[in-house]
Design a protein around this motif. Structure first.
Motif, mmCIF file in Angstrom:
data_model
loop_
_atom_site.group_PDB
_atom_site.id
_atom_site.type_symbol
_atom_site.label_atom_id
_atom_site.label_comp_id
_atom_site.label_asym_id
_atom_site.label_seq_id
_atom_site.Cartn_x
_atom_site.Cartn_y
_atom_site.Cartn_z
ATOM 1 N N THR A 218 74.344 28.146 69.634
ATOM 2 C CA THR A 218 74.340 28.059 71.266
ATOM 3 C C THR A 218 75.304 27.170 71.779
ATOM 4 O O THR A 218 75.388 25.802 71.044
ATOM 5 N N PHE A 219 75.540 26.981 73.211
ATOM 6 C CA PHE A 219 76.128 25.932 73.721
ATOM 7 C C PHE A 219 75.401 25.420 74.900
ATOM 8 O O PHE A 219 75.362 26.017 75.879
ATOM 9 N N ALA A 220 74.700 24.318 74.673
ATOM 10 C CA ALA A 220 73.813 23.887 75.618
ATOM 11 C C ALA A 220 74.271 22.172 75.931
ATOM 12 O O ALA A 220 74.471 21.684 74.976
ATOM 13 N N HIS B 270 74.208 24.072 66.625
ATOM 14 C CA HIS B 270 73.807 25.024 65.408
ATOM 15 C C HIS B 270 72.510 24.629 64.742
ATOM 16 O O HIS B 270 72.282 23.378 64.528
ATOM 17 N N PHE B 271 71.845 25.678 64.403
ATOM 18 C CA PHE B 271 70.293 25.293 63.946
ATOM 19 C C PHE B 271 70.576 26.511 62.694
ATOM 20 O O PHE B 271 70.664 27.747 62.747
ATOM 21 N N ASP B 272 70.670 25.737 61.126
ATOM 22 C CA ASP B 272 70.948 26.643 60.214
ATOM 23 C C ASP B 272 69.752 26.664 58.906
ATOM 24 O O ASP B 272 69.075 25.710 58.790
ATOM 25 N N TRP B 273 69.286 27.781 58.523
ATOM 26 C CA TRP B 273 68.373 27.754 57.434
ATOM 27 C C TRP B 273 68.914 28.189 56.334
ATOM 28 O O TRP B 273 69.576 29.424 56.434
ATOM 29 N N PHE C 212 66.500 23.391 56.350
ATOM 30 C CA PHE C 212 66.814 23.631 57.664
ATOM 31 C C PHE C 212 67.905 22.350 57.931
ATOM 32 O O PHE C 212 67.815 21.081 57.610
ATOM 33 N N SER C 213 69.024 22.741 58.843
ATOM 34 C CA SER C 213 69.834 21.720 59.324
ATOM 35 C C SER C 213 70.323 21.953 60.918
ATOM 36 O O SER C 213 70.356 23.234 61.146
ATOM 37 N N PHE C 214 70.544 20.835 61.595
ATOM 38 C CA PHE C 214 70.770 21.168 62.634
ATOM 39 C C PHE C 214 72.200 20.196 63.045
ATOM 40 O O PHE C 214 72.160 18.955 62.347
ATOM 41 N N TRP C 215 73.227 20.861 63.446
ATOM 42 C CA TRP C 215 74.347 19.882 63.832
ATOM 43 C C TRP C 215 74.955 20.336 65.089
ATOM 44 O O TRP C 215 74.871 21.475 65.518
ATOM 45 N N ILE C 216 76.043 19.392 65.631
ATOM 46 C CA ILE C 216 76.650 19.679 66.821
ATOM 47 C C ILE C 216 77.911 19.653 66.393
ATOM 48 O O ILE C 216 78.446 18.695 65.701
#
Length: 158
Positions: A110-112, A118-121, A150-154
């Motif tokens: 998403t663009f927030a 980005h939310f990846d499993w 799980f990883s979160f990245w911008i």
């Protein structure tokens, strides 16, 4: 590469392959604080490998072989060095990644707040459960290796 730790691959020669299918869930979200970017889903598959000069590297294997898995590491009573403890021999057959690594999974993008988030499993795989049990026997085999990450990245997509 998704599912693996940063700098887990080392070598002066390597490769990386990524295949993604991106699809929209929500085009735009009107909220009390304004219009937020849409939500997009992604399905992905990654494959990679690395090696140093004069090091043998075999990406795939399919022959039947006998291996003795390392089931633990203990200090040597004589030198104090860490030495492996081997388990019973196991037969591994079928297609597998010998020296390469792969992962697959899904994610949401998403663009927030002005940033692409980005939310990846992801799940790691060597394409053969018996081979994973031999290679990662000291850590719990396939059950440990294939656990979800799980990883979160911008950042922007390529």
């Amino acid at each position: 590469m998704r599912g693996y730790e940063y700098l887990q691959f080392s070598g002066n020669t390597g490769f990386f392959g990524n295949a993604e299918l991106r699809f929209p869930f929500i085009e735009a979200m009107a909220t009390p604080i304004g219009v937020l970017g849409g939500v997009r889903g992604v399905l992905f598959f990654n494959i990679s490998g690395a090696k140093y000069n004069n090091q043998t590297f075999q990406m795939f294997a399919s022959s039947t072989q006998i291996y003795k898995p390392v089931i633990a590491y203990v200090p040597s009573p004589i030198t104090g060095d860490i030495v492996p403890v081997y388990g019973q021999e196991q037969i591994v057959d079928g297609f597998r990644l010998q020296d390469g690594k792969a992962s697959y999974g899904f994610g949401l993008e998403t663009f927030a707040l002005g940033f692409p988030m980005h939310f990846d499993w992801s799940w790691r795989t060597l394409f053969n459960r018996g081979w994973e049990d031999v290679v990662y026997a000291a850590y719990g085999g396939t059950n440990w290796f294939r656990k979800a990450e799980f990883s979160f990245w911008i950042g922007y997509d390529f």
